[in-house]
Design a protein around this motif. Structure first.
Motif, PDB file in Angstrom:
ATOM      1  N   ARG A  87       0.827  -1.209   0.000  1.00 16.06           N
ATOM      2  CA  ARG A  87       0.000   0.000   0.000  1.00 16.06           C
ATOM      3  C   ARG A  87       0.864   1.264   0.000  1.00 16.06           C
ATOM      4  O   ARG A  87       0.580   2.232  -0.706  1.00 16.06           O
ATOM      5  CB  ARG A  87      -0.943  -0.011   1.203  1.00 16.06           C
ATOM      6  N   GLN A  88       1.922   1.245   0.804  1.00 18.15           N
ATOM      7  CA  GLN A  88       2.825   2.397   0.823  1.00 18.15           C
ATOM      8  C   GLN A  88       3.498   2.591  -0.540  1.00 18.15           C
ATOM      9  O   GLN A  88       3.646   3.724  -1.022  1.00 18.15           O
ATOM     10  CB  GLN A  88       3.874   2.214   1.910  1.00 18.15           C
ATOM     11  N   THR A  89       3.890   1.480  -1.149  1.00 19.11           N
ATOM     12  CA  THR A  89       4.513   1.575  -2.476  1.00 19.11           C
ATOM     13  C   THR A  89       3.541   2.127  -3.506  1.00 19.11           C
ATOM     14  O   THR A  89       3.912   2.950  -4.362  1.00 19.11           O
ATOM     15  CB  THR A  89       5.006   0.186  -2.920  1.00 19.11           C
ATOM     16  N   ARG A  90       2.269   1.686  -3.440  1.00 15.75           N
ATOM     17  CA  ARG A  90       1.261   2.195  -4.382  1.00 15.75           C
ATOM     18  C   ARG A  90       1.095   3.698  -4.230  1.00 15.75           C
ATOM     19  O   ARG A  90       0.988   4.430  -5.226  1.00 15.75           O
ATOM     20  CB  ARG A  90      -0.067   1.489  -4.159  1.00 15.75           C
ATOM     21  N   ARG A  91       1.079   4.193  -2.976  1.00 11.47           N
ATOM     22  CA  ARG A  91       0.948   5.639  -2.769  1.00 11.47           C
ATOM     23  C   ARG A  91       2.147   6.388  -3.351  1.00 11.47           C
ATOM     24  O   ARG A  91       1.998   7.454  -3.962  1.00 11.47           O
ATOM     25  CB  ARG A  91       0.794   5.938  -1.276  1.00 11.47           C
ATOM     26  N   ASN A  92       3.338   5.822  -3.154  1.00  7.16           N
ATOM     27  CA  ASN A  92       4.520   6.464  -3.726  1.00  7.16           C
ATOM     28  C   ASN A  92       4.474   6.497  -5.252  1.00  7.16           C
ATOM     29  O   ASN A  92       4.835   7.496  -5.885  1.00  7.16           O
ATOM     30  CB  ASN A  92       5.785   5.745  -3.261  1.00  7.16           C
ATOM     31  N   VAL A  93       4.016   5.401  -5.851  1.00  9.49           N
ATOM     32  CA  VAL A  93       3.923   5.343  -7.315  1.00  9.49           C
ATOM     33  C   VAL A  93       2.874   6.331  -7.826  1.00  9.49           C
ATOM     34  O   VAL A  93       3.074   7.021  -8.835  1.00  9.49           O
ATOM     35  CB  VAL A  93       3.599   3.911  -7.778  1.00  9.49           C
TER      36      VAL A  93
END
Length: 377
Positions: A226-232
């Motif tokens: 989820r954190q990676t998706r927000r960063n992307v």
């Protein structure tokens, strides 16, 4: 000094120049008729001409029509009874030459010169006096043309300088934000790589260690994903926007935009049908960016003779933002500013339509407000 220049421009562009000259003529006409109270018709006609000259500041054609009609009546009156009402067309010519009403100025000049010369020739007795009247009235009507065109040149020069300063400021901001964008993109890239590495290690550890807690490992993987998706998502918005704007709000941009429009000589009429402070931050930010770009376009391409109008309504759960301003520039297709505003509207689930209608540029934004917390259709 710049503050006083801005105040002077606002004073001149609000029609106070034409109104002041018309009131001065009206006062002098009334004083001249103190001893001629029996000439009621002459007084009424000349006062009507002065009122028409004042109206020209806001309605050029209507004011010019009133003045020309008054001159037609003056031509039938005894020439010795006329006073300063004959000079009312000069105010009309000044205003129209100043504010692009060249056709109205030309018609008023031709008609006013003809009537003034006709009235003067009824008073003269010799050819020398006739020639003198012709030359004097030619000089009288040339002066407001020269003065109006000079005012217009100064106004256009100031506008050009303001646009140059705005473009220079935008270029400076672009340079700063491009560097900031490059650094942030590098940081986000590193974070995404780090998170993907953690996900891979957690998945491998769960697969290799059969005695570990798979549910805890899956929870860690889900959080990291989820954190990676927000960063992307953040990185993609930066790449799409090309040049991220600082956070703003619809309320802030309307307030600051009214000041910018006033400094540039525009009137501004806002009709908020809802409390803009209650909008969600992402909606308010996107609409604020649209309003900022719309006001930039008004200052660059709008007609100062008419105010800019903004209307905000909530109809059946849909926010409708309408921006309208007069313009004399031909439509040459949507440019990057319109494309950027349309992208902002689409990001929050809305639509944007823009184009010229009867000499006015109209911008309409429609955004659904019924859905909350980013769960948009």
């Amino acid at each position: 000094m710049d503050v006083w220049k801005g105040r002077l421009r606002r004073f001149l562009n609000r029609g106070l120049t034409e109104t002041g000259l018309a009131v001065l003529l009206l006062a002098m006409t009334a004083i001249a008729f103190e001893a001629r109270l029996d000439s009621t018709t002459v007084l009424v006609v000349e006062c009507t001409a002065c009122v028409g000259a004042a109206i020209t500041a806001w309605f050029p054609r209507a004011g010019a029509t009133v003045v020309c009609a008054s001159l037609a009546v003056m031509a039938t009156l005894p020439p010795d009874s006329l006073t300063l009402g004959l000079y009312a067309p000069l105010v009309v010519v000044l205003s129209c030459a100043w504010h692009d009403g060249f056709r109205a100025a030309a018609v008023t000049t031709a008609w006013g010169y003809a009537v003034s010369v006709f009235v003067s020739l009824r008073r003269t007795a010799t050819l020398a006096q006739d020639a003198q009247a012709l030359l004097l009235w030619a000089g009288f009507y040339a002066f407001p043309w020269l003065l109006g065109l000079a005012f217009r040149r100064v106004q256009l020069t100031e506008l050009s300088r303001s646009q140059a300063r705005l473009l220079a400021r935008e270029a400076e901001i672009a340079s700063q934000t491009d560097e900031r964008r490059r650094l942030l993109a590098g940081d986000l890239h590193d974070k995404v790589n780090h998170n993907l590495t953690l996900i891979t290690m957690a998945a491998e550890a769960t697969r290799v260690d059969p005695h570990g807690d798979p549910w805890a490992a899956l929870a860690r993987i889900a959080d990291t994903s989820r954190q990676t998706r927000r960063n992307v998502d953040t990185l993609m918005r930066m790449l799409q926007a090309g040049r991220p704007s600082p956070p703003t709000s619809l309320t802030q941009e309307l307030r600051e935009g009214s000041v910018r429009l006033a400094d540039a000589g525009f009137g501004f009429q806002a009709d908020p049908g809802l409390d803009t402070n209650t909008l969600e931050p992402d909606v308010s930010d996107a609409l604020g960016g649209i309003v900022r770009e719309a006001i930039n376009n008004v200052i660059r391409h709008g007609d100062r003779r008419e105010p800019c109008r903004a209307s905000i309504r909530n109809t059946a759960g849909t926010l409708a933002l309408t921006f309208t301003n007069a313009t004399t520039e031909p439509y040459s297709g949507d440019h990057f500013g319109i494309a950027g505003m349309r992208e902002r509207a689409e990001i929050i689930g809305g639509t944007l339509q823009a184009g010229p209608v009867d000499g006015h540029w109209t911008l309409e934004v429609s955004v659904p407000l019924a859905v909350r917390h980013g769960n948009r259709p």
